[in-house]
Design a protein around this motif. Structure first.
Motif, PDB file in Angstrom:
ATOM      1  N   THR A  72     123.636  -0.938  58.682  1.00 49.39           N
ATOM      2  CA  THR A  72     124.076   0.385  58.246  1.00 49.39           C
ATOM      3  C   THR A  72     125.592   0.465  58.332  1.00 49.39           C
ATOM      4  O   THR A  72     126.189   0.040  59.322  1.00 49.39           O
ATOM      5  CB  THR A  72     123.473   1.483  59.141  1.00 49.39           C
ATOM      6  N   VAL A  73     126.214   1.008  57.283  1.00 51.39           N
ATOM      7  CA  VAL A  73     127.664   1.219  57.277  1.00 51.39           C
ATOM      8  C   VAL A  73     127.931   2.715  57.153  1.00 51.39           C
ATOM      9  O   VAL A  73     127.491   3.356  56.202  1.00 51.39           O
ATOM     10  CB  VAL A  73     128.343   0.473  56.108  1.00 51.39           C
ATOM     11  N   ILE A  74     128.643   3.263  58.113  1.00 48.03           N
ATOM     12  CA  ILE A  74     129.031   4.674  58.083  1.00 48.03           C
ATOM     13  C   ILE A  74     130.478   4.759  57.622  1.00 48.03           C
ATOM     14  O   ILE A  74     131.376   4.201  58.263  1.00 48.03           O
ATOM     15  CB  ILE A  74     128.871   5.330  59.462  1.00 48.03           C
ATOM     16  N   ILE A  75     130.708   5.444  56.518  1.00 52.02           N
ATOM     17  CA  ILE A  75     132.058   5.677  56.007  1.00 52.02           C
ATOM     18  C   ILE A  75     132.409   7.127  56.309  1.00 52.02           C
ATOM     19  O   ILE A  75     131.722   8.051  55.855  1.00 52.02           O
ATOM     20  CB  ILE A  75     132.131   5.408  54.495  1.00 52.02           C
ATOM     21  N   THR A  76     133.464   7.337  57.063  1.00 50.23           N
ATOM     22  CA  THR A  76     133.779   8.697  57.503  1.00 50.23           C
ATOM     23  C   THR A  76     135.259   8.830  57.821  1.00 50.23           C
ATOM     24  O   THR A  76     136.057   7.917  57.536  1.00 50.23           O
ATOM     25  CB  THR A  76     132.915   9.067  58.735  1.00 50.23           C
ATOM     26  N   ARG A  77     135.621   9.941  58.421  1.00 49.88           N
ATOM     27  CA  ARG A  77     137.009  10.193  58.824  1.00 49.88           C
ATOM     28  C   ARG A  77     137.013  11.117  60.021  1.00 49.88           C
ATOM     29  O   ARG A  77     136.032  11.829  60.285  1.00 49.88           O
ATOM     30  CB  ARG A  77     137.804  10.823  57.682  1.00 49.88           C
ATOM     31  N   LEU A  78     138.109  11.113  60.750  1.00 48.61           N
ATOM     32  CA  LEU A  78     138.277  12.023  61.875  1.00 48.61           C
ATOM     33  C   LEU A  78     138.745  13.377  61.344  1.00 48.61           C
ATOM     34  O   LEU A  78     139.565  13.445  60.427  1.00 48.61           O
ATOM     35  CB  LEU A  78     139.313  11.463  62.851  1.00 48.61           C
ATOM     36  N   ALA A  79     138.223  14.441  61.909  1.00 48.29           N
ATOM     37  CA  ALA A  79     138.681  15.778  61.511  1.00 48.29           C
ATOM     38  C   ALA A  79     140.154  15.937  61.861  1.00 48.29           C
ATOM     39  O   ALA A  79     140.591  15.584  62.957  1.00 48.29           O
ATOM     40  CB  ALA A  79     137.853  16.838  62.226  1.00 48.29           C
ATOM     41  N   LEU A 133     133.124  12.718  64.455  1.00 51.02           N
ATOM     42  CA  LEU A 133     133.147  11.274  64.681  1.00 51.02           C
ATOM     43  C   LEU A 133     132.367  10.861  65.922  1.00 51.02           C
ATOM     44  O   LEU A 133     131.656   9.842  65.913  1.00 51.02           O
ATOM     45  CB  LEU A 133     134.599  10.798  64.787  1.00 51.02           C
ATOM     46  N   SER A 134     132.451  11.627  66.979  1.00 49.78           N
ATOM     47  CA  SER A 134     131.738  11.259  68.208  1.00 49.78           C
ATOM     48  C   SER A 134     130.227  11.312  68.010  1.00 49.78           C
ATOM     49  O   SER A 134     129.487  10.511  68.595  1.00 49.78           O
ATOM     50  CB  SER A 134     132.158  12.174  69.358  1.00 49.78           C
ATOM     51  N   THR A 135     129.751  12.237  67.177  1.00 45.52           N
ATOM     52  CA  THR A 135     128.311  12.309  66.888  1.00 45.52           C
ATOM     53  C   THR A 135     127.859  11.108  66.070  1.00 45.52           C
ATOM     54  O   THR A 135     126.846  10.477  66.367  1.00 45.52           O
ATOM     55  CB  THR A 135     127.977  13.609  66.134  1.00 45.52           C
ATOM     56  N   LEU A 136     128.617  10.758  65.026  1.00 49.13           N
ATOM     57  CA  LEU A 136     128.272   9.601  64.213  1.00 49.13           C
ATOM     58  C   LEU A 136     128.353   8.311  65.025  1.00 49.13           C
ATOM     59  O   LEU A 136     127.596   7.368  64.778  1.00 49.13           O
ATOM     60  CB  LEU A 136     129.205   9.516  63.007  1.00 49.13           C
ATOM     61  N   ALA A 137     129.254   8.280  65.995  1.00 47.48           N
ATOM     62  CA  ALA A 137     129.424   7.079  66.820  1.00 47.48           C
ATOM     63  C   ALA A 137     128.203   6.798  67.694  1.00 47.48           C
ATOM     64  O   ALA A 137     128.043   5.683  68.201  1.00 47.48           O
ATOM     65  CB  ALA A 137     130.666   7.217  67.688  1.00 47.48           C
ATOM     66  N   LEU A 138     127.331   7.781  67.872  1.00 47.36           N
ATOM     67  CA  LEU A 138     126.125   7.581  68.673  1.00 47.36           C
ATOM     68  C   LEU A 138     125.210   6.529  68.046  1.00 47.36           C
ATOM     69  O   LEU A 138     124.406   5.912  68.743  1.00 47.36           O
ATOM     70  CB  LEU A 138     125.365   8.901  68.839  1.00 47.36           C
ATOM     71  N   HIS A 139     125.327   6.330  66.739  1.00 50.04           N
ATOM     72  CA  HIS A 139     124.457   5.375  66.053  1.00 50.04           C
ATOM     73  C   HIS A 139     124.817   3.932  66.412  1.00 50.04           C
ATOM     74  O   HIS A 139     123.965   3.047  66.342  1.00 50.04           O
ATOM     75  CB  HIS A 139     124.543   5.562  64.540  1.00 50.04           C
ATOM     76  N   GLY A 140     126.063   3.687  66.728  1.00 52.88           N
ATOM     77  CA  GLY A 140     126.484   2.323  67.022  1.00 52.88           C
ATOM     78  C   GLY A 140     126.494   1.404  65.822  1.00 52.88           C
ATOM     79  O   GLY A 140     126.533   0.181  65.954  1.00 52.88           O
ATOM     80  N   ALA A 141     126.432   1.978  64.630  1.00 52.84           N
ATOM     81  CA  ALA A 141     126.405   1.184  63.396  1.00 52.84           C
ATOM     82  C   ALA A 141     127.816   0.692  63.058  1.00 52.84           C
ATOM     83  O   ALA A 141     128.807   1.069  63.688  1.00 52.84           O
ATOM     84  CB  ALA A 141     125.868   2.032  62.250  1.00 52.84           C
ATOM     85  N   THR A 142     127.898  -0.174  62.055  1.00 49.83           N
ATOM     86  CA  THR A 142     129.198  -0.535  61.501  1.00 49.83           C
ATOM     87  C   THR A 142     129.880   0.732  60.995  1.00 49.83           C
ATOM     88  O   THR A 142     129.249   1.552  60.335  1.00 49.83           O
ATOM     89  CB  THR A 142     129.017  -1.533  60.338  1.00 49.83           C
ATOM     90  N   MET A 143     131.147   0.891  61.296  1.00 44.89           N
ATOM     91  CA  MET A 143     131.842   2.112  60.900  1.00 44.89           C
ATOM     92  C   MET A 143     133.170   1.779  60.217  1.00 44.89           C
ATOM     93  O   MET A 143     133.916   0.907  60.681  1.00 44.89           O
ATOM     94  CB  MET A 143     132.081   3.010  62.119  1.00 44.89           C
ATOM     95  N   VAL A 144     133.438   2.452  59.104  1.00 45.25           N
ATOM     96  CA  VAL A 144     134.710   2.347  58.398  1.00 45.25           C
ATOM     97  C   VAL A 144     135.314   3.749  58.374  1.00 45.25           C
ATOM     98  O   VAL A 144     134.723   4.677  57.816  1.00 45.25           O
ATOM     99  CB  VAL A 144     134.530   1.823  56.961  1.00 45.25           C
ATOM    100  N   ILE A 145     136.482   3.896  58.994  1.00 43.27           N
ATOM    101  CA  ILE A 145     137.075   5.215  59.178  1.00 43.27           C
ATOM    102  C   ILE A 145     138.326   5.328  58.305  1.00 43.27           C
ATOM    103  O   ILE A 145     139.310   4.605  58.497  1.00 43.27           O
ATOM    104  CB  ILE A 145     137.413   5.456  60.662  1.00 43.27           C
ATOM    105  N   PHE A 146     138.260   6.220  57.348  1.00 41.31           N
ATOM    106  CA  PHE A 146     139.369   6.484  56.428  1.00 41.31           C
ATOM    107  C   PHE A 146     140.288   7.572  57.007  1.00 41.31           C
ATOM    108  O   PHE A 146     139.887   8.346  57.873  1.00 41.31           O
ATOM    109  CB  PHE A 146     138.827   6.982  55.083  1.00 41.31           C
ATOM    110  N   LEU A 147     141.490   7.676  56.471  1.00 40.63           N
ATOM    111  CA  LEU A 147     142.374   8.832  56.639  1.00 40.63           C
ATOM    112  C   LEU A 147     142.584   9.236  58.098  1.00 40.63           C
ATOM    113  O   LEU A 147     142.774  10.407  58.389  1.00 40.63           O
ATOM    114  CB  LEU A 147     141.786  10.023  55.862  1.00 40.63           C
ATOM    115  N   SER A 148     142.582   8.271  58.997  1.00 39.21           N
ATOM    116  CA  SER A 148     142.637   8.602  60.416  1.00 39.21           C
ATOM    117  C   SER A 148     143.583   7.716  61.212  1.00 39.21           C
ATOM    118  O   SER A 148     143.665   7.843  62.432  1.00 39.21           O
ATOM    119  CB  SER A 148     141.230   8.505  61.035  1.00 39.21           C
ATOM    120  N   SER A 149     144.311   6.825  60.550  1.00 39.99           N
ATOM    121  CA  SER A 149     145.157   5.886  61.288  1.00 39.99           C
ATOM    122  C   SER A 149     146.363   6.563  61.938  1.00 39.99           C
ATOM    123  O   SER A 149     147.021   5.961  62.787  1.00 39.99           O
ATOM    124  CB  SER A 149     145.623   4.749  60.375  1.00 39.99           C
ATOM    125  N   GLY A 150     146.634   7.807  61.564  1.00 40.10           N
ATOM    126  CA  GLY A 150     147.692   8.552  62.230  1.00 40.10           C
ATOM    127  C   GLY A 150     147.198   9.328  63.438  1.00 40.10           C
ATOM    128  O   GLY A 150     147.977  10.015  64.102  1.00 40.10           O
TER     129      GLY A 150
END
Length: 251
Positions: free
Chosen positions: A131-138, A149-166
């Motif tokens: 499973t790949v979760i594509i998301t971003r931090l609020a 993000l913390s709720t989605l992180a409960l899955h422990g799946a592969t995660m790709v986080i956009f728009l959040s490197s700042g």
């Protein structure tokens, strides 16, 4: 006619053939100036009218669409990566429907694909993650409460986080509230496929520090998960003991 076109992740040769053809024949191009590689604009005709949407509002973009339509011109709305991810295309398409202006959509190579290529990685590994979760931090733009993000992180799946490197401090804290640990593999991929591409492998516990160390605070993806480790099971598809619709298992 308005053509929404995915410009790809950055490298000019990663735009699709269809996308390049549409750019080459367009009368008008409106491109996402903060993200689309300007080298791609070299494909435009010399008499093409080019607009940088980084300096425009939605209403101003629609005005260009409408004026071009009245003149019978072909318009390319050039978005980074694939327009379906964080492209704000739905509001443009709905407006075009109201204006009775026809449009179509040409997909592109998303930066999350280019980031995996930069890492020589596979997001979906047997017995690791399917499973790949594509998301971003609020941030200034919120996310639905159920998708923080913390709720989605409960899955422990592969995660790709956009728009959040700042906001890597916040990303790190949110991930550690889920199924990930300080030692979970992670990576920062800055400007995947661009000449200035930068790849930083680290762990979740090091994300914020590595972002500061390598001066990465924008235009980067955060990748998280055990797909970045060395442990996985061999695919059954190519296992000689596994039958498929095309091959009988060896006995």
């Amino acid at each position: 006619m308005v053509h929404f076109v995915g410009a790809g992740p950055g490298a000019p040769d990663l735009i699709t053939q269809r996308g390049a053809f549409l750019v080459q024949k367009a009368d008008v191009v409106i491109y996402a100036g903060s993200l689309v590689n300007p080298v791609i604009l070299g494909m435009c005709r010399q008499d093409c009218s080019v607009y940088n949407s980084a300096h425009m509002t939605l209403e101003q973009v629609l005005q260009v669409f409408q004026k071009a339509s009245e003149k019978g011109q072909e318009v390319v709305r050039l978005h980074t990566g694939d327009p379906c991810l964080y492209g704000a295309i739905r509001e443009q398409m709905d407006a075009l429907d109201r204006l009775n202006i026809p449009y179509d959509d040409t997909p592109g190579v998303s930066s999350f694909c280019a980031a995996a290529a930069a890492l020589n990685a596979e997001y979906t590994l047997p017995d690791v993650s399917q499973t790949v979760i594509i998301t971003r931090l609020a941030g200034r733009t919120p996310v639905p409460e159920s998708e923080n993000l913390s709720t989605l992180a409960l899955h422990g799946a592969t995660m790709v986080i956009f728009l959040s490197s700042g906001m890597l401090d916040g990303v790190q804290k949110a991930l550690l509230k889920g199924a990930y640990t300080e030692n979970t593999p992670a990576a920062l991929v800055y400007k995947a496929s661009w000449p200035e591409e930068k790849v930083v492998r680290c762990t979740v516990g090091e994300l914020a520090a590595m972002g500061k160390k390598h001066d990465i605070s924008k235009t980067a993806l955060v990748l998280v998960g055990d797909f970045l480790s060395k442990e996985y099971q061999r695919s059954r598809l190519y296992d000689p003991t596994f039958s498929t619709g095309f091959r009988e298992a060896e006995r």
